[in-house]
Design a protein around this motif. Structure first.
Motif, short mmCIF file in Angstrom:
data_model
loop_
_atom_site.label_atom_id
_atom_site.label_comp_id
_atom_site.label_asym_id
_atom_site.label_seq_id
_atom_site.Cartn_x
_atom_site.Cartn_y
_atom_site.Cartn_z
N LEU A 46 -15.04 -29.44 69.33
CA LEU A 46 -16.33 -29.71 68.88
C LEU A 46 -16.52 -30.52 67.41
O LEU A 46 -15.71 -29.97 66.63
N ARG A 47 -17.44 -31.30 67.19
CA ARG A 47 -17.61 -31.86 66.06
C ARG A 47 -17.68 -30.98 64.98
O ARG A 47 -17.27 -31.07 63.81
N ALA A 48 -18.66 -29.81 65.38
CA ALA A 48 -19.09 -28.74 64.21
C ALA A 48 -17.96 -28.12 63.82
O ALA A 48 -18.09 -27.55 62.76
N THR A 49 -16.76 -28.08 64.75
CA THR A 49 -15.56 -27.08 64.58
C THR A 49 -14.82 -27.86 63.19
O THR A 49 -14.41 -27.25 62.50
N ARG A 52 -16.66 -26.98 60.19
CA ARG A 52 -16.49 -25.79 59.91
C ARG A 52 -14.88 -25.28 59.43
O ARG A 52 -14.94 -24.36 58.31
N LEU A 53 -14.21 -25.82 60.08
CA LEU A 53 -12.63 -25.46 59.29
C LEU A 53 -12.54 -25.90 58.07
O LEU A 53 -11.90 -25.29 57.17
N GLN A 54 -13.04 -26.97 57.76
CA GLN A 54 -12.92 -27.81 56.41
C GLN A 54 -13.66 -26.82 55.37
O GLN A 54 -13.19 -26.32 54.22
N ASP A 55 -14.70 -26.39 55.90
CA ASP A 55 -15.63 -25.70 54.99
C ASP A 55 -15.21 -24.48 54.71
O ASP A 55 -14.99 -23.83 53.46
N PHE A 56 -14.38 -23.85 55.69
CA PHE A 56 -13.83 -22.52 55.62
C PHE A 56 -12.78 -22.60 54.39
O PHE A 56 -12.49 -21.78 53.53
N VAL A 57 -11.92 -23.47 54.45
CA VAL A 57 -10.91 -23.69 53.65
C VAL A 57 -11.15 -23.97 52.34
O VAL A 57 -10.52 -23.49 51.28
N ARG A 58 -12.32 -24.77 52.14
CA ARG A 58 -12.64 -25.06 50.86
C ARG A 58 -13.45 -23.98 50.01
O ARG A 58 -13.43 -23.66 48.95
N HIS A 59 -14.45 -23.17 51.04
CA HIS A 59 -15.44 -22.31 50.29
C HIS A 59 -15.17 -20.83 50.43
O HIS A 59 -15.44 -20.24 49.74
N GLN A 60 -14.67 -20.56 51.57
CA GLN A 60 -14.67 -19.10 51.94
C GLN A 60 -13.13 -18.66 51.48
O GLN A 60 -13.08 -17.93 50.74
N TRP A 61 -12.19 -19.31 52.25
CA TRP A 61 -10.79 -19.12 51.74
C TRP A 61 -10.36 -19.23 50.44
O TRP A 61 -10.10 -18.69 49.72
N GLY A 62 -10.84 -20.57 50.11
CA GLY A 62 -10.50 -20.99 48.62
C GLY A 62 -11.48 -20.62 47.85
O GLY A 62 -11.06 -20.38 46.51
N GLY A 63 -12.80 -20.38 48.08
CA GLY A 63 -13.63 -19.63 47.07
C GLY A 63 -13.83 -18.21 46.83
O GLY A 63 -13.78 -17.66 45.74
N ARG A 64 -13.84 -17.55 48.01
CA ARG A 64 -13.78 -16.21 47.97
C ARG A 64 -12.54 -15.44 47.94
O ARG A 64 -12.45 -14.34 47.49
N LEU A 65 -11.48 -16.08 48.33
CA LEU A 65 -10.04 -15.65 48.33
C LEU A 65 -10.06 -14.13 49.05
O LEU A 65 -10.71 -13.91 50.15
N ILE A 66 -9.43 -13.33 48.52
CA ILE A 66 -9.23 -11.67 49.12
C ILE A 66 -10.61 -11.20 49.25
O ILE A 66 -10.94 -10.22 50.18
N GLN A 298 -16.60 -19.70 67.58
CA GLN A 298 -18.13 -19.50 67.28
C GLN A 298 -19.06 -20.81 67.63
O GLN A 298 -20.27 -20.61 68.14
N ASP A 299 -18.50 -21.89 67.44
CA ASP A 299 -19.29 -23.01 67.84
C ASP A 299 -19.63 -23.16 69.05
O ASP A 299 -20.68 -23.55 69.65
N MET A 300 -18.71 -23.03 69.97
CA MET A 300 -18.75 -23.01 71.51
C MET A 300 -19.64 -22.22 72.08
O MET A 300 -20.38 -22.25 72.80
N ILE A 301 -19.46 -21.00 71.58
CA ILE A 301 -20.28 -19.75 71.91
C ILE A 301 -21.69 -20.06 71.71
O ILE A 301 -22.63 -19.81 72.44
N ALA A 302 -21.95 -20.57 70.42
CA ALA A 302 -23.40 -20.89 70.04
C ALA A 302 -23.82 -22.04 71.06
O ALA A 302 -24.99 -21.94 71.62
N LEU A 303 -22.91 -23.07 71.56
CA LEU A 303 -23.48 -23.98 72.33
C LEU A 303 -23.78 -23.68 73.73
O LEU A 303 -24.73 -24.12 74.43
#
Length: 407
Positions: A46-49, A52-66, A298-303
């Protein structure tokens, strides 16, 4: 007009009238691919995926860390499981979770089921079930000193309640079947078969790999004991995406976890000596959740929830009906035979067709950007993923197979 011309006109008319046609724009297109008929093996992303993956790496994993674990990641398996249960499985909250691969979850569920039926000596399964299902049950039978009892199935069909009734009995501990047969696409009567096995005192484990997201399930309504499925076919989770499992609430407190890991324990961060299982569905978990692998689901389940699983099923039936018509008109004259049920109520979302030349034909088609799926000994599976596959795309694939056979 030729038969091919008429079929193409019909495909375009069906696409124009398709209430789900707009969902196709949600998926990424592949360069050079003109007809993708393998969504029953690997769904399109999905385009949304991608976002989502880019946002996760930059903001959740990269921003929130552990800190991400405490904030939301540890809860993802159950949250996604509940969303999937509501959108496609007919399962109330607290009975589905995401973890491991299909193979590992099959082992966990089957091993727990056998432990819940002490003194019974047989596992019942059909001879044409997916190899993983058969191999895992062979291993459990060897490990536990059990016997496998095989249910015969028709080449273009699947397991029936009548055949199961002839196989189960007082020694049946567990029966393992696929909701949709991986080769023929046969759609089993899960409710009737579940009742037959349970009447004999056994438990039932359903494999929904080839149905979840395309064919509605009612796991609670059918009184299913256990179920499992992958997430990279009609749930578009991507290659190697983690699987999901269902354990009916009535079985959860007796569920004997065969792979005892820290996150399935009652107090994971207590680091105590001795394993005490967590309450509820979390006891099915063993190790650290595959967070990255769960994100695309999550994106496909929402769709699926947005489109509605019943509408998705209606599109699936229409696609397979159209495919059968096209096969009969274009491919049957070349000796192609249908190896799937013709009754819509007994068919999943793929159609299998057979011809001795199909292995070579498939290789030639892939070079042209026509992507069906080959399965031994001589079958092409036309995998029609309802939200991403059009009628015209289906026509193009079947027309290309016709052209290759004509050569």
């Amino acid at each position: 007009m030729t038969e091919a011309d008429l079929l193409l006109v019909a495909a375009k008319e069906l696409d124009a009238a398709d209430p789900l046609a707009g969902f196709r724009d949600s998926f990424l297109e592949a360069d050079g691919v003109h007809s993708y008929l393998d969504g029953n093996s690997l769904g399109r992303p999905l385009r949304a995926t991608s976002d989502r993956l880019q946002d996760f790496v930059r903001h959740q994993w990269g921003g929130r860390l552990i800190r991400g674990w405490d904030e939301q990641w540890l809860d993802l398996p159950q949250r996604i499981g509940d969303a999937l249960g509501a959108a496609a499985l007919g399962a109330a909250p607290g009975q589905c979770t995401v973890a491991d691969s299909t193979t590992v979850l099959l082992y966990k569920l089957a091993r727990a089921a056998v432990a819940a039926r002490p003194g019974r000596t047989e596992i019942v399964l059909d001879a044409d079930n997916f190899p993983t299902d058969r191999y895992v049950m062979e291993g459990i039978a060897r490990e536990c000193g059990l016997t496998l009892r095989w249910v015969p199935t028709a080449y273009d069909g699947g397991v029936t309640a009548e055949a199961v009734a002839a196989a189960v009995g007082p020694q049946t501990a567990l029966a393992v079947f696929s909701h949709v047969a991986y080769r023929s696409g046969y759609l089993a009567d899960a409710q009737a078969i579940t009742a037959v096995v349970q009447a004999a005192g056994g438990l039932v484990l359903w494999d929904l790999c080839h149905s979840a997201g395309a064919v509605p399930a009612q796991l609670d309504g059918w009184n299913v004991d256990y179920a499992v499925g992958c997430s990279y076919k009609y749930l578009n989770g991507g290659p190697g995406a983690p699987a999901w499992a269902y354990v009916a609430a009535r079985h959860q407190e007796e569920f004997s976890q065969p792979i005892q890991g820290w996150l399935g324990s009652a107090d994971p961060f207590g680091m105590a000596q001795g394993y005490v299982p967590a309450p509820g569905i979390r006891r099915l978990v063993s190790g650290t959740p595959p967070v990255l692998g769960m994100l695309p689901m999550q994106d496909m389940i929402a769709l699926v929830a947005e489109a509605g699983i019943d509408a998705i099923r209606a599109k699936s039936v229409a696609l397979t009906e159209y495919a059968l018509t096209a096969v009969d008109k274009l491919l049957a004259p070349h000796g192609v035979v249908v190896a799937s049920p013709r009754e819509a109520e007994r068919r999943g979302s793929h159609v299998t067709i057979d011809h001795p030349a199909f292995k070579a034909v498939t290789a030639a088609l892939w070079e042209q950007g026509i992507i069906p799926d080959y399965r031994n000994p001589s079958g092409i599976r036309l995998g029609l993923s309802p939200l991403s596959t059009s009628f015209e795309e289906t026509y193009l694939g079947i027309a290309a197979i016709t052209a290759e056979l004509a050569r």
